[in-house]
Structures are given as C-alpha cells and as structure tokens.
Design an enzyme around this catalytic site. Sequence first.
Site, mmCIF file in Angstrom:
data_model
loop_
_atom_site.group_PDB
_atom_site.id
_atom_site.type_symbol
_atom_site.label_atom_id
_atom_site.label_comp_id
_atom_site.label_asym_id
_atom_site.label_seq_id
_atom_site.Cartn_x
_atom_site.Cartn_y
_atom_site.Cartn_z
ATOM 1 N N LYS A 7 -23.935 -13.432 25.571
ATOM 2 C CA LYS A 7 -23.422 -13.308 26.934
ATOM 3 C C LYS A 7 -24.544 -13.189 27.956
ATOM 4 C CE LYS A 7 -19.192 -10.990 25.336
ATOM 5 N NZ LYS A 7 -18.228 -12.088 25.508
ATOM 6 N N HIS B 64 -11.649 -3.704 25.533
ATOM 7 C CA HIS B 64 -11.604 -4.885 24.677
ATOM 8 C C HIS B 64 -11.185 -4.435 23.284
ATOM 9 C CE1 HIS B 64 -13.199 -8.275 22.297
ATOM 10 N NE2 HIS B 64 -13.233 -8.970 23.417
ATOM 11 N N ASP C 101 -19.457 0.328 25.649
ATOM 12 C CA ASP C 101 -19.413 -1.113 25.383
ATOM 13 C C ASP C 101 -20.063 -1.808 26.575
ATOM 14 O OD1 ASP C 101 -18.794 -3.805 25.225
ATOM 15 O OD2 ASP C 101 -16.641 -3.514 24.930
ATOM 16 N N GLN D 220 -20.348 -6.662 28.899
ATOM 17 C CA GLN D 220 -20.189 -7.349 30.180
ATOM 18 C C GLN D 220 -21.102 -6.807 31.275
ATOM 19 O OE1 GLN D 220 -18.486 -10.040 30.520
ATOM 20 N NE2 GLN D 220 -17.347 -10.025 28.594
ATOM 21 N N CYS E 154 -8.437 -10.620 24.665
ATOM 22 C CA CYS E 154 -8.672 -9.526 23.700
ATOM 23 C C CYS E 154 -8.486 -8.171 24.364
ATOM 24 C CB CYS E 154 -10.060 -9.636 23.073
ATOM 25 S SG CYS E 154 -10.303 -11.113 22.079
#
Length: 410
Positions: A224, A121, A198, A201, A363
Amino acid sequence: MNVQDVREQFPILDQEVNGSPLIYLDNAATAQKPRSVIEALEDYYRRYNSNVHRGVHTLSSVATDGYEGARDKVQTFINAGQREEIVFTRGTTTAINTIAASYGRANLKQGDEIVLTPMEHHSNLIPWQQVAKATGAELKYIPLQPDGTVSVESARSTISERTKIVAMVHVSNVLGTMNPIKEVTKIAHENEAVMIVDGAQSTPHTPVDVQDLDCDFFAFSAHKMCGPTGIGVLYGKKALLEDMEPFEFGGEMIDEVGLYDATWKEVPHKFEGGTPIIAGAIGLNAAIDFLNDIGLDNIKTHEQQLAQYAMDQLAAHDDIEVYGPPANERAGIITFNIQGVHPHDTATVLDTKGVAIRAGHHCARPLMNWLDVAATARASFYLYNTEADVDALVDALVTTKEYFGDVYAE
C-alpha cells in the site's frame, strides 16, 4: 511536490484501459510501484539472489545486508526505538494474527475485555473474535459518532480496568477517518491495557512515529506504500516481543534443537521462521527511499487537497451520498453511493471509462451494517493522483447516472 514528475516514475500509469487513459483510484487496496522499486527487485533477482543469514558466500552476504538494511530503514521510517522491534511478516493481516496468537491467547482469560471499533477491517476484527472464543474474553466496541469518527470521551467510557487489549485502525479504509490513536493509547495504558494499531492505511500517507504514539504494537503492509506485495511489518515493543512465543516454527527461528525440545533465537528472528521475504524487504527499502524523497508531509497535504476537491465536486450531485467525516478530518478516501445504483454497477461503468475504483464491503461488514448499506463504492487517492483524475471520476459518475436513469426509465 510536482505531481507530473511523480507520475512519470510509475510505468503502469502510462497506458489506456478500455480506450481511455488509466485513472487509478484504488490505492487503499494496493498502490502502484515506481520504477525504482521495480528496478530494486529486478537487481536482487538478477545480481545477488541468495538466501540470507545462513550462507557465508558473497551472494548470501550481500543479500543479508540488503535484508537487514531494510529492517534498519523501517526502524527509522516509523521511529522505532530499536531495530529488534521490527519483525517482517507477510503483511498487516499476518502481523495482527501474530499478536493475537502469540500475545492475545497467552495473556487473556475469561472476564477480560478486548476493545475494538465497528470500523475495523476484518484483519483487525476476526483474529480478536477468535481470541475471545478461545480465552473467554469479552469483545467491546467504542461507539462511532454520527460522522463515523471516534471520540476520546467514548473511548474513555468504553475502556475499563478489565480491558487488556485495545485494537484500533489508525485510518479507516472505508471512511478515511483518522482516529485519535495517541489519546486512546494513553487511556489504554492508564487501564494497564496493551494498544494495538492497524496502520495499513496511515503509514503510506502520513508520517508515523510509534514512540510518539506510544502504541505497543503497530502493523502495516508494503504494497500500500509503493512496495511489493507479500511483505509487511509488525512493530512491537521489545519487552513484549521477548515475552511472546513464536507464531510459526521451523528453520531460521531456532537457537538450539534436540529430539524433544527446542529454544528460539532472539527477537526479531524468532518470529521470522523459514526463508524470509528477502526480495520483499529489499523492495520495501526502495519504497521507503522513494517516499522519503517526496516527503510524507507533502503526500498527506496533497491527498487532503484532493479529498477536499473531490467532496466539493460530489456535493453538487444530490443523488450521490458520501459517507464519513468532512474532508479536513479524513485521509484521501472517498466512499459513496449513487442513489438507486448498486456500487458494483457503478464500478463496472467507471471501468469502461478507464477509471479504477473499488466496490463492495471493503472487508468491513460491521461498518456497512452501521452505515445501513450492503456495499459502497470507494475512490482512494495517492501521491500520483491529480484534480484531473477527480474530474474524470465525476464525469464517469455522471455517465453512470445517465445510463442507469435511462435503464430504469425503460
């Protein structure tokens, strides 16, 4: 896990959009909020709204307990070793920028390497581009396999003794690829590099244990995972955080201040300058309780079953191309294109049927280039989605194909 019982806890799902029941399949962008999170936020603002840490009055004490209680909850949720390793930020983007500014710029020099993947991302790409420009470090990329996965062998051949930072997404927001973080972390550490993950997700959808992963930094966002917007978490090993300079300066993060110099509070407070995100932390606390009640393992299983069902349904349509690994190797994210139809047009037609998906480059421009497409459509599932939602998606895609088939035939 009874999905219908879960759905009843989300007020926003009980509505129609453009005359059809809402089918919300944009969860990789943001998740909906259960009643318990909404009520926790309302309770804070109605009953004990106050600033934290600085006040000695009752409301401030209650608010401080709520804010710091959220830190304890996050520590347990991701199995951090110490509560001081949990820093509240505005989100994943701010967390990664904090690492880049406070660790990357201070510790890298010309000739050093920053290793990434092409699926990152922009939040885990552009900060490292800027660090490389500022320090003279070199960016390197682990090549992707044809199905959009990262192999441990490719990671090992890319990471070298010059590598100082490896930054990798846990789960791709485009392909749903689940990366071998634990194995790559081991390779990074063998080369004395720092591992940054990261987790935007992954954290909402699967159990995360940062000590088991052994990563040095881990970042994620509340919105999220059924929590509020505007708050996220930076996990960092305490020794690293203690050696880092703050990213922002102002009130709350200082220890001593004179006219010409200042010293900082201990971690994590030196990274939380100004009035912190109090309501957001309280809402995140409630969101974690909600997810824990359902069980992250149950959520993961449910989403992978939906991904398998969706890919089986889409496989019947030769003119729909699905990108990424097989269903059993991905999270609940399906990215696709209809042959000859721009994904923005696909998303627009689906919206007329009440089906909310995402369309664009997500993104992740370098990944779009790797896929050799300008943009894609993306359906992403969460704990409240059902096979009926997938059926509605596929039916709407059939309508889209028929509509544009008629348009192109004219």
